[in-house]
Design an enzyme around this catalytic site. Structure first.
Site, PDB file in Angstrom:
ATOM      1  N   ASN A 121       0.714  -0.765   0.106  1.00  0.00           N
ATOM      2  CA  ASN A 121      -0.289   0.235   0.495  1.00  0.00           C
ATOM      3  C   ASN A 121       1.002   1.524  -0.385  1.00  0.00           C
ATOM      4  O   ASN A 121       1.471   1.789   0.814  1.00  0.00           O
ATOM      5  CB  ASN A 121      -1.080   0.170   1.038  1.00  0.00           C
ATOM      6  CG  ASN A 121      -2.123   1.417   1.029  1.00  0.00           C
ATOM      7  OD1 ASN A 121      -1.965   1.948   0.340  1.00  0.00           O
ATOM      8  ND2 ASN A 121      -2.395   1.162   2.321  1.00  0.00           N
ATOM      9  N   LYS A 143      -0.044   3.744  -0.192  1.00  0.00           N
ATOM     10  CA  LYS A 143      -0.807   5.273   0.558  1.00  0.00           C
ATOM     11  C   LYS A 143      -0.034   7.065  -0.894  1.00  0.00           C
ATOM     12  O   LYS A 143      -0.095   6.581  -1.859  1.00  0.00           O
ATOM     13  CB  LYS A 143      -0.332   5.615   1.924  1.00  0.00           C
ATOM     14  CG  LYS A 143      -0.384   4.284   2.397  1.00  0.00           C
ATOM     15  CD  LYS A 143       0.234   4.477   3.808  1.00  0.00           C
ATOM     16  CE  LYS A 143      -0.237   2.946   4.814  1.00  0.00           C
ATOM     17  NZ  LYS A 143      -0.341   3.200   6.297  1.00  0.00           N
ATOM     18  N   HIS A 151      -9.500   0.994   4.473  1.00  0.00           N
ATOM     19  CA  HIS A 151      -7.987   1.018   5.749  1.00  0.00           C
ATOM     20  C   HIS A 151      -8.418   2.251   6.476  1.00  0.00           C
ATOM     21  O   HIS A 151      -9.282   3.255   7.146  1.00  0.00           O
ATOM     22  CB  HIS A 151      -7.116   1.657   4.745  1.00  0.00           C
ATOM     23  CG  HIS A 151      -5.966   1.779   5.167  1.00  0.00           C
ATOM     24  ND1 HIS A 151      -5.532   2.482   6.238  1.00  0.00           N
ATOM     25  CD2 HIS A 151      -5.332   1.528   4.927  1.00  0.00           C
ATOM     26  CE1 HIS A 151      -4.130   2.857   6.623  1.00  0.00           C
ATOM     27  NE2 HIS A 151      -3.139   1.216   6.144  1.00  0.00           N
ATOM     28  N   GLU A 162      -6.560   4.556   7.665  1.00  0.00           N
ATOM     29  CA  GLU A 162      -6.955   6.224   7.705  1.00  0.00           C
ATOM     30  C   GLU A 162      -7.838   6.400   6.401  1.00  0.00           C
ATOM     31  O   GLU A 162      -8.181   7.881   6.863  1.00  0.00           O
ATOM     32  CB  GLU A 162      -4.838   6.129   6.244  1.00  0.00           C
ATOM     33  CG  GLU A 162      -4.104   5.934   7.818  1.00  0.00           C
ATOM     34  CD  GLU A 162      -2.645   5.632   6.947  1.00  0.00           C
ATOM     35  OE1 GLU A 162      -3.038   5.357   5.688  1.00  0.00           O
ATOM     36  OE2 GLU A 162      -1.879   5.284   7.180  1.00  0.00           O
ATOM     37  N   GLU A 182      -5.413  -4.844  10.725  1.00  0.00           N
ATOM     38  CA  GLU A 182      -4.059  -4.271  10.467  1.00  0.00           C
ATOM     39  C   GLU A 182      -4.592  -3.078  12.091  1.00  0.00           C
ATOM     40  O   GLU A 182      -5.730  -1.864  11.948  1.00  0.00           O
ATOM     41  CB  GLU A 182      -4.425  -2.772   9.227  1.00  0.00           C
ATOM     42  CG  GLU A 182      -3.733  -3.624   8.442  1.00  0.00           C
ATOM     43  CD  GLU A 182      -3.530  -2.115   7.762  1.00  0.00           C
ATOM     44  OE1 GLU A 182      -1.989  -2.860   6.728  1.00  0.00           O
ATOM     45  OE2 GLU A 182      -3.798  -1.587   7.204  1.00  0.00           O
ATOM     46  N   GLY A 196       2.779   1.962  10.442  1.00  0.00           N
ATOM     47  CA  GLY A 196       3.276   3.594  10.454  1.00  0.00           C
ATOM     48  C   GLY A 196       4.245   4.014  11.652  1.00  0.00           C
ATOM     49  O   GLY A 196       4.913   4.481  12.187  1.00  0.00           O
ATOM     50  N   SER A 251       3.485  -1.818  10.174  1.00  0.00           N
ATOM     51  CA  SER A 251       5.297  -2.348  10.536  1.00  0.00           C
ATOM     52  C   SER A 251       5.952  -3.624  10.138  1.00  0.00           C
ATOM     53  O   SER A 251       6.265  -4.117  11.015  1.00  0.00           O
ATOM     54  CB  SER A 251       5.104  -1.851  11.533  1.00  0.00           C
ATOM     55  OG  SER A 251       5.186   0.042  12.590  1.00  0.00           O
TER      56      SER A 251
HETATM   57  P1  PGA Z   1       2.880   0.525   7.743  1.00  0.00           P
HETATM   58  O1  PGA Z   1       1.354   0.501   6.688  1.00  0.00           O
HETATM   59  O2  PGA Z   1       3.639  -1.135   6.985  1.00  0.00           O
HETATM   60  O3  PGA Z   1       3.134   2.097   7.063  1.00  0.00           O
HETATM   61  O4  PGA Z   1       3.103  -0.024   9.192  1.00  0.00           O
HETATM   62  C1  PGA Z   1       0.559  -0.097   6.613  1.00  0.00           C
HETATM   63  C2  PGA Z   1      -0.657  -0.198   6.235  1.00  0.00           C
HETATM   64  O5  PGA Z   1      -1.229   1.004   6.742  1.00  0.00           O
HETATM   65  O6  PGA Z   1      -0.962  -0.302   4.861  1.00  0.00           O
END
Ligand code: PGA
Length: 253
Positions: free
Chosen positions: A9, A11, A97, A99, A167, A173, A213
């Site tokens: 992803n 983003k 997601h 976010e 997640e 992140g 992460s």
């Molecule tokens: P990350 O993000 O690997 O940077 O923690 C995962 C995600 O949000 O899909």
């Protein structure tokens, strides 16, 4: 048998030059690797989908969107429909997601409708669910995740048109990852819920990805868990070497 899915992803990252370079590098690796025990998926920002599709060409890499609208077309400024993603060569789309749940106040009912739009257009919906740190600390993880799963699961979900991504919000992140024990507990609970909501065959075939992460250094421990069927990778998917190394941590690769 559930085939591991390694999904990147990106983003809101990548301009044309770096996006094409990243996709090209992964396409080269995928072509020269030949037969591998995982599917690899790239979800770049919508602005790069066409370029990434061209750059990956006939390499065994799937392309997906990061979101879609519930409607097929119409007066929805700034939105993208599942039909448009399909038209560009996508086979997957991420919906719900954390976010988007947080930044755009997306409730489960909307995410469910988005997943249903994706399925209508022949895409596989990757439905994201996960608890916040406060919810985990309050001991509500399984309730929250179970509620999101039930509320966001599209009508007509099958193991072919639906993937779940667990997640934990606090792991995204942040550099913090769920311990293998924590991930194992939640993934097993989701699979159990899948059997209750639908049936044993659905639960058995459903791919449940872990995200938050994921890095080359922790991927093997996570991917070797029996109920973890792949990874949804953010930050580490922006470096071809790291993303490829995560895929290489698939058991049997
Ligand atoms: P990350 O993000 O690997 O940077 O923690 C995962 C995600 O949000 O899909």
């Amino acid at each position: 048998m559930r085939r591991t899915l390694i999904a990147g992803n990106w983003k809101m990252n990548g301009l044309t030059g770096d996006g094409v370079a990243l996709a090209t590098s992964l396409a080269d690796r995928a072509r020269s690797a030949g037969s591998v025990p995982f599917d690899m998926l790239l979800c770049p920002p919508a602005t790069l989908l066409s370029l990434v599709a061209d750059a990956t060409g006939d390499a065994p890499l799937a392309i997906g969107g990061q979101d879609c609208h519930t409607a097929d077309s119409g007066a929805h400024t700034g939105d993208i429909s599942a039909a448009m993603l399909k038209d560009l060569g996508c086979s997957y789309v991420i919906v719900g997601h954390s976010e988007r749940r947080a930044d755009h106040d997306e409730p489960d009912s909307l995410i469910k409708a988005k997943a249903e739009a994706a399925i209508r257009h022949g895409l596989t919906a990757i439905v994201c669910i996960g608890e916040t740190e406060a919810e985990r600390e309050a001991g509500k993880t399984l309730d929250v995740v179970g509620g999101q799963f039930k509320g966001s699961l599209p009508e007509g979900a099958t193991p072919y048109n639906t993937v779940i991504a667990y997640e934990p919000v606090w792991a995204i992140g942040s550099g913090k990852t769920a311990t293998p024990d924590d991930a194992a507990e939640v993934h097993a609970a989701i699979r159990k819920d899948a059997a209750v909501l639908k049936d044993a065959a659905f639960a058995d075939g459903l791919r449940i990805l872990y995200g938050g992460s994921v890095k080359p250094g922790n991927a093997a421990d996570l991917l070797s868990l029996p109920d973890v069927d792949g990874a949804l990778v953010g930050g580490a998917s922006l470096k071809a070497e790291d993303f490829w190394a995560i895929a290489q941590a698939t058991p049997g690769a």
